[in-house]
Design a protein around this motif. Sequence first.
Motif, mmCIF file in Angstrom:
data_model
loop_
_atom_site.group_PDB
_atom_site.id
_atom_site.type_symbol
_atom_site.label_atom_id
_atom_site.label_comp_id
_atom_site.label_asym_id
_atom_site.label_seq_id
_atom_site.Cartn_x
_atom_site.Cartn_y
_atom_site.Cartn_z
ATOM 1 N N ASN A 28 -16.113 -29.114 -11.017
ATOM 2 C CA ASN A 28 -15.149 -29.903 -10.243
ATOM 3 C C ASN A 28 -15.625 -30.255 -8.843
ATOM 4 O O ASN A 28 -14.924 -30.967 -8.125
ATOM 5 C CB ASN A 28 -13.808 -29.175 -10.175
ATOM 6 N N PHE A 29 -16.787 -29.784 -8.458
ATOM 7 C CA PHE A 29 -17.347 -30.141 -7.163
ATOM 8 C C PHE A 29 -18.056 -31.490 -7.275
ATOM 9 O O PHE A 29 -18.474 -31.899 -8.364
ATOM 10 C CB PHE A 29 -18.326 -29.071 -6.679
ATOM 11 N N LYS A 30 -18.225 -32.158 -6.149
ATOM 12 C CA LYS A 30 -18.863 -33.478 -6.147
ATOM 13 C C LYS A 30 -20.386 -33.407 -6.125
ATOM 14 O O LYS A 30 -21.048 -34.343 -6.568
ATOM 15 C CB LYS A 30 -18.366 -34.282 -4.956
ATOM 16 N N ALA A 31 -20.949 -32.338 -5.606
ATOM 17 C CA ALA A 31 -22.403 -32.231 -5.466
ATOM 18 C C ALA A 31 -23.101 -32.289 -6.822
ATOM 19 O O ALA A 31 -22.607 -31.755 -7.813
ATOM 20 C CB ALA A 31 -22.773 -30.932 -4.744
ATOM 21 N N ALA A 32 -24.256 -32.932 -6.839
ATOM 22 C CA ALA A 32 -25.108 -32.943 -8.028
ATOM 23 C C ALA A 32 -25.907 -31.644 -8.054
ATOM 24 O O ALA A 32 -26.307 -31.130 -7.003
ATOM 25 C CB ALA A 32 -26.048 -34.138 -7.981
ATOM 26 N N VAL A 33 -26.134 -31.111 -9.251
ATOM 27 C CA VAL A 33 -26.859 -29.837 -9.399
ATOM 28 C C VAL A 33 -27.959 -30.033 -10.431
ATOM 29 O O VAL A 33 -27.703 -30.485 -11.548
ATOM 30 C CB VAL A 33 -25.912 -28.710 -9.863
ATOM 31 N N GLN A 34 -29.182 -29.686 -10.031
ATOM 32 C CA GLN A 34 -30.314 -29.744 -10.948
ATOM 33 C C GLN A 34 -30.978 -28.382 -11.037
ATOM 34 O O GLN A 34 -31.167 -27.716 -10.021
ATOM 35 C CB GLN A 34 -31.370 -30.747 -10.473
ATOM 36 N N PHE A 35 -31.338 -27.996 -12.246
ATOM 37 C CA PHE A 35 -32.138 -26.800 -12.496
ATOM 38 C C PHE A 35 -33.521 -27.297 -12.904
ATOM 39 O O PHE A 35 -33.624 -28.176 -13.777
ATOM 40 C CB PHE A 35 -31.539 -25.968 -13.629
ATOM 41 N N ALA A 42 -32.833 -29.933 -15.739
ATOM 42 C CA ALA A 42 -31.548 -29.867 -16.439
ATOM 43 C C ALA A 42 -30.420 -30.183 -15.471
ATOM 44 O O ALA A 42 -30.472 -29.806 -14.299
ATOM 45 C CB ALA A 42 -31.341 -28.478 -17.049
ATOM 46 N N ASP A 43 -29.404 -30.835 -15.977
ATOM 47 C CA ASP A 43 -28.184 -31.097 -15.220
ATOM 48 C C ASP A 43 -27.385 -29.799 -15.179
ATOM 49 O O ASP A 43 -26.960 -29.291 -16.222
ATOM 50 C CB ASP A 43 -27.386 -32.199 -15.910
ATOM 51 N N GLY A 44 -27.188 -29.257 -13.990
ATOM 52 C CA GLY A 44 -26.490 -27.987 -13.836
ATOM 53 C C GLY A 44 -25.015 -28.034 -14.176
ATOM 54 O O GLY A 44 -24.358 -27.002 -14.248
ATOM 55 N N LYS A 45 -24.482 -29.225 -14.420
ATOM 56 C CA LYS A 45 -23.075 -29.365 -14.786
ATOM 57 C C LYS A 45 -22.912 -29.669 -16.268
ATOM 58 O O LYS A 45 -21.837 -30.046 -16.714
ATOM 59 C CB LYS A 45 -22.422 -30.460 -13.946
ATOM 60 N N SER A 46 -23.985 -29.496 -17.029
ATOM 61 C CA SER A 46 -23.952 -29.759 -18.464
ATOM 62 C C SER A 46 -24.428 -28.532 -19.234
ATOM 63 O O SER A 46 -25.580 -28.108 -19.091
ATOM 64 C CB SER A 46 -24.852 -30.947 -18.796
ATOM 65 N N VAL A 47 -23.553 -27.958 -20.038
ATOM 66 C CA VAL A 47 -23.919 -26.787 -20.840
ATOM 67 C C VAL A 47 -25.078 -27.141 -21.777
ATOM 68 O O VAL A 47 -26.043 -26.382 -21.892
ATOM 69 C CB VAL A 47 -22.703 -26.264 -21.646
ATOM 70 N N GLY A 67 -25.030 -32.940 -2.095
ATOM 71 C CA GLY A 67 -23.738 -33.607 -1.984
ATOM 72 C C GLY A 67 -22.896 -33.005 -0.886
ATOM 73 O O GLY A 67 -23.281 -32.013 -0.251
ATOM 74 N N GLU A 68 -21.743 -33.567 -0.689
ATOM 75 C CA GLU A 68 -20.905 -33.166 0.440
ATOM 76 C C GLU A 68 -20.428 -31.721 0.373
ATOM 77 O O GLU A 68 -20.173 -31.113 1.413
ATOM 78 C CB GLU A 68 -19.705 -34.109 0.578
ATOM 79 N N ASP A 69 -20.321 -31.154 -0.815
ATOM 80 C CA ASP A 69 -19.864 -29.769 -0.946
ATOM 81 C C ASP A 69 -20.989 -28.857 -1.455
ATOM 82 O O ASP A 69 -20.748 -27.834 -2.084
ATOM 83 C CB ASP A 69 -18.629 -29.668 -1.840
ATOM 84 N N GLU A 70 -22.225 -29.206 -1.112
ATOM 85 C CA GLU A 70 -23.404 -28.477 -1.601
ATOM 86 C C GLU A 70 -23.434 -27.013 -1.183
ATOM 87 O O GLU A 70 -23.893 -26.160 -1.943
ATOM 88 C CB GLU A 70 -24.690 -29.183 -1.161
#
Length: 94
Positions: A28-35, A42-47, A67-70
């Motif tokens: 639910n956060f706006k920041a993009a997450v990469q592993f 990998a997209d950290g927001k995708s199982v 992102g803004e909430d990183e």
Amino acid sequence: MIEKEFIVNNKLGLHLRPATELVRRISNFKAAVQFIKDDEVADGKSVISLMTMVLTYGDKVKVIVDGEDEVEVMKIIEDFFGNNFNFQLEDISK
């Protein structure tokens, strides 16, 4: 943008249950997450994306949050890795 490297200390690696929990906590956060492991991203927001990366015990993974909430997102990820994914071996039998 925040970058940090983590080591997978959970003996079972990042399997379905903790991956699902991590995505639930940060989705639910706006920041993009990469592993990033070796040359895999990998997209950290995708199982599914996290599962295809196959993070096993002892693996090193770089996490990039942008992102803004990183700061808040990285704190959640730090806590998650610091607590062995909040999932202990004895919990498997329950």
